[in-house]
Scaffold this motif. Structure first.
Motif, PDB file in Angstrom:
ATOM      1  N   GLY A  11      13.975  34.547  64.652  1.00  0.00           N
ATOM      2  CA  GLY A  11      14.549  35.249  65.802  1.00  0.00           C
ATOM      3  C   GLY A  11      13.640  35.113  67.004  1.00  0.00           C
ATOM      4  N   GLU A  12      14.157  34.522  68.074  1.00  0.00           N
ATOM      5  CA  GLU A  12      13.323  34.243  69.243  1.00  0.00           C
ATOM      6  C   GLU A  12      12.936  35.502  70.002  1.00  0.00           C
ATOM      7  OE1 GLU A  12      14.001  30.548  71.537  1.00  0.00           O
ATOM      8  OE2 GLU A  12      15.951  30.537  70.549  1.00  0.00           O
ATOM      9  N   PHE A  13      13.814  36.501  70.008  1.00  0.00           N
ATOM     10  CA  PHE A  13      13.498  37.746  70.706  1.00  0.00           C
ATOM     11  C   PHE A  13      14.221  38.892  70.012  1.00  0.00           C
ATOM     12  CE2 PHE A  13      13.343  40.472  74.657  1.00  0.00           C
ATOM     13  CZ  PHE A  13      11.959  40.527  74.718  1.00  0.00           C
ATOM     14  N   GLY A  14      13.904  39.035  68.728  1.00  0.00           N
ATOM     15  CA  GLY A  14      14.544  40.074  67.923  1.00  0.00           C
ATOM     16  C   GLY A  14      13.911  41.432  68.134  1.00  0.00           C
ATOM     17  N   TYR A  15      14.257  42.367  67.260  1.00  0.00           N
ATOM     18  CA  TYR A  15      13.759  43.744  67.388  1.00  0.00           C
ATOM     19  C   TYR A  15      12.241  43.792  67.368  1.00  0.00           C
ATOM     20  CZ  TYR A  15      12.558  48.532  66.142  1.00  0.00           C
ATOM     21  OH  TYR A  15      11.986  49.775  66.123  1.00  0.00           O
ATOM     22  N   PHE A  16      11.617  43.021  66.510  1.00  0.00           N
ATOM     23  CA  PHE A  16      10.155  43.024  66.408  1.00  0.00           C
ATOM     24  C   PHE A  16       9.518  42.619  67.729  1.00  0.00           C
ATOM     25  CE2 PHE A  16       6.066  41.067  65.523  1.00  0.00           C
ATOM     26  CZ  PHE A  16       5.468  41.987  64.680  1.00  0.00           C
ATOM     27  N   GLN A  17      10.022  41.525  68.309  1.00  0.00           N
ATOM     28  CA  GLN A  17       9.455  41.061  69.584  1.00  0.00           C
ATOM     29  C   GLN A  17       9.770  42.010  70.728  1.00  0.00           C
ATOM     30  OE1 GLN A  17      11.086  39.026  67.380  1.00  0.00           O
ATOM     31  NE2 GLN A  17      10.411  36.895  67.596  1.00  0.00           N
ATOM     32  N   ARG A  18      10.982  42.580  70.727  1.00  0.00           N
ATOM     33  CA  ARG A  18      11.345  43.495  71.813  1.00  0.00           C
ATOM     34  C   ARG A  18      10.457  44.741  71.799  1.00  0.00           C
ATOM     35  NH1 ARG A  18      16.693  42.053  70.274  1.00  0.00           N
ATOM     36  NH2 ARG A  18      16.951  44.066  69.196  1.00  0.00           N
ATOM     37  N   ARG A  19      10.227  45.266  70.601  1.00  0.00           N
ATOM     38  CA  ARG A  19       9.353  46.443  70.488  1.00  0.00           C
ATOM     39  C   ARG A  19       7.943  46.105  70.956  1.00  0.00           C
ATOM     40  NH1 ARG A  19       5.618  47.550  66.845  1.00  0.00           N
ATOM     41  NH2 ARG A  19       4.964  49.732  66.475  1.00  0.00           N
ATOM     42  N   LEU A  20       7.417  44.977  70.503  1.00  0.00           N
ATOM     43  CA  LEU A  20       6.071  44.568  70.895  1.00  0.00           C
ATOM     44  C   LEU A  20       5.999  44.322  72.399  1.00  0.00           C
ATOM     45  CD1 LEU A  20       3.179  43.644  70.142  1.00  0.00           C
ATOM     46  CD2 LEU A  20       4.113  41.345  69.783  1.00  0.00           C
ATOM     47  N   TYR A  21       7.023  43.660  72.934  1.00  0.00           N
ATOM     48  CA  TYR A  21       7.024  43.330  74.366  1.00  0.00           C
ATOM     49  C   TYR A  21       7.074  44.605  75.209  1.00  0.00           C
ATOM     50  CZ  TYR A  21       8.180  40.892  78.692  1.00  0.00           C
ATOM     51  OH  TYR A  21       8.155  40.410  79.986  1.00  0.00           O
TER      52      TYR A  21
END
Length: 567
Positions: A11-21
């Protein structure tokens, strides 16, 4: 396989990345406060000389006798914007009947108007008149610290990791910023501001890098813009606390307090798996990747996604290769100039807030709010009209608006103050929008093998603009009068227009395959040598082979193809 291929699979911008971002965007709010706090802290309130032998002298007239001595003892200034000379007074004795025709002496003490600022660092330590240059020096030292922080903490993050470096910068910032509240004199204040600049922007750069390293390739360009929206939120927050406190120490405390929350990031954010792979720490990287896949609801078979030791690592080129090629050198210099000008105008217009007339806090607030539509416009139009046209338009509109202030200030004066403010707002709007464009434009123009180095150098060069901005913003004080009030914006405008014109010499990058090697960078946007539509010859065999492949029938004969030489 490259690491980007792994991001595509999980996932290029999944939940994990969105939370981290989102977590990594929060420090941008505090960064904005530190980047602009000196606009308030170093602002000199209206002031005049303290009357010798007059007890409890204040800026406000206390009595008719007080009024008489002010009128007689303070020489009228030639500048129509001031009633009294701010730096000199007539030597006199209160027992004398009149101080007229006495010698003029320089002030040693001042009284300040407290209707706008209760206290700034400038008024606390009397950094006015002969000492006024120190206000610009303090701002320059801060932005020099930003430059040093970008370089030093950038290198440190490559050695010990993003997460550890961020924690170190937060601890340093918390200590130095707290100490700044109690700075006893100018030089210790400058030393602490240098550390503040290095630490806060070092943390910001780490957040930008860590956030982008976890985003997939198709989402990475746009992930660079939202963090600047959080930066604008920080400016609005700063305007609010300045308005309600009006004391530089209270403002400093209000922006230091949220820094303590970032100490919790040690448990809230992860290390960059991309960096862990570069350090051959594959097990740790694999754990984070699997955790991200689970958070993104990606069903993984087995306990390993891929053998990370087999990942292909792109070979990086030497940054100095950008300066060996005539074409790349020319383009790099144009980009560097644009970075310098954008930074100078962006910070300089805000530093000029006190000279725009009207309400200081309202002006600052409007210049902060204008960044929201600027970033929104960038995101909407960047892919529609292209990088080159977008950037040129932003620089030209902002530059022309700043240039036009010379007419409203010199010929209009206070009656056209709202128009002057509007033009300054347009100038800030242009530079704020251009900041979003130049980041993406530079990213796409630099060849892949030197892209990281090119962006790093661009960011460092931009700090030069920040260091120059306070001197340009104060340049009008040397000239004086209405022209002096307009001079900084005229300088900002002229530089912006020139930057916009130079952008026309750069190639468009939107929709184009980006350059990978130095040779690709040299040929990018250039017509092949000898190519001409007048001499274009196309083989009919080629056309017939294409047409036959499409419908199984030969459509043309050699004698049917007669190119028109005039085309």
């Amino acid at each position: 396989m490259r690491f980007d291929d792994i991001l595509i699979r999980i996932g290029e911008f999944g939940y994990f990345q969105r939370r981290l971002y989102l977590l990594l965007c929060m420090p941008a709010i505090v960064t904005a406060c530190y980047m602009m706090i000196l606009v308030f802290v170093m602002e000199p309130p209206e002031h005049r000389c303290k009357l010798p032998e007059w007890e409890n002298d204040t800026y406000e007239i206390q009595s008719e006798e007080h009024r008489k001595w002010i009128n007689y003892t303070i020489p009228p200034s030639n500048d129509e914007q001031h009633v009294y000379d701010q730096c000199h007074y007539y030597a006199w004795n209160k027992s004398e009947s009149s101080p007229i025709n006495r010698t003029v002496e320089a002030c040693s003490e001042w009284v300040y108007d407290k209707s706008v600022f209760l206290e700034t660092f400038t008024s606390r330590h009397n950094l006015v008149c002969g000492e006024s240059i120190k206000t610009s020096v303090a701002e320059m030292v801060f932005y020099f610290g930003v430059l040093v922080g970008d370089i030093s903490f950038g290198l440190l993050s490559d050695v010990i990791g993003r997460k550890k470096t961020f924690s170190i910068t937060v601890i340093i910032l918390l200590a130095s910023s707290t100490a700044t509240v109690f700075a006893p004199e100018f030089y210790s204040f400058c030393a602490l501001e240098f550390i503040n600049g290095a630490a806060v922007h070092g943390a910001f750069m780490v957040c930008c890098v860590l956030g982008l390293e976890m985003v997939g390739p198709s989402k990475r360009v746009w992930a660079g813009i939202p963090i600047h929206i959080f930066f604008a939120v920080g400016l609005v927050y700063l305007a609010g606390i300045e308005y309600f406190t009006r004391n530089w120490q209270y403002v400093q405390i209000a922006i230091t307090a949220p820094v303590t929350l970032f100490l919790l990031y040690w448990w809230l954010i992860t290390e960059s798996p991309r960096w862990l792979v570069s350090q051959s720490r594959y097990d740790e990287a694999n754990t984070i990747i699997l955790k991200a896949a689970k958070a993104n609801n990606v069903d993984m078979k087995g306990d390993k996604l891929v053998d990370l030791s087999t990942l292909e690592t792109p070979k990086q080129g030497n940054i100095w290769e950008l300066f060996k090629s005539k074409v790349l050198f020319f383009r790099t210099m144009i980009l560097f100039y644009n970075w310098i000008v954008i930074s100078m105008v962006y910070y300089g217009v805000t530093m000029h807030t006190g000279n725009l007339g009207g309400n200081f806090y309202l002006n600052f607030f409007i210049l902060a709010v204008v960044e929201f539509p600027a970033k929104a416009m960038t995101m909407v139009l960047l892919n529609r009209i292209g990088r080159k046209k977008m950037h040129c338009t932003c620089m030209m509109i902002g530059g022309i608006a700043c240039l036009c202030t010379i007419f409203t200030v010199v010929y209009g004066g206070d009656s056209l103050q709202p128009v002057t403010l509007t033009l300054a707002i347009i100038g800030k709007f242009g530079s704020a929008a251009a900041f979003g464009v130049i980041y993406i434009y530079s990213l796409e123009l630099y060849p892949t093998v030197v892209r990281n180095g090119g962006m790093g150098m661009s960011s460092c060069v931009a700090r030069v603009g920040g260091m120059v901005a306070p001197y340009v913003a104060k340049s009008g004080d040397l000239v004086g009068g209405r022209f002096g009030q307009a001079l900084p914006l005229v300088i900002f405008g002229g530089c912006s227009v020139l930057a916009g014109i130079l952008t026309l010499f750069l190639p468009e990058t939107h929709g184009r395959k980006l350059p990978e090697t130095i040779q690709d960078g040299e040929e990018f946007g250039r017509k092949p040598k000898g190519a001409s539509t007048a001499n274009l010859v196309i083989s009919t065999d080629t056309i017939n082979s294409i047409s036959t492949g499409l419908n199984g029938k030969q459509l043309m004969k050699d004698e049917d193809f007669k190119p028109n030489k005039s085309d």
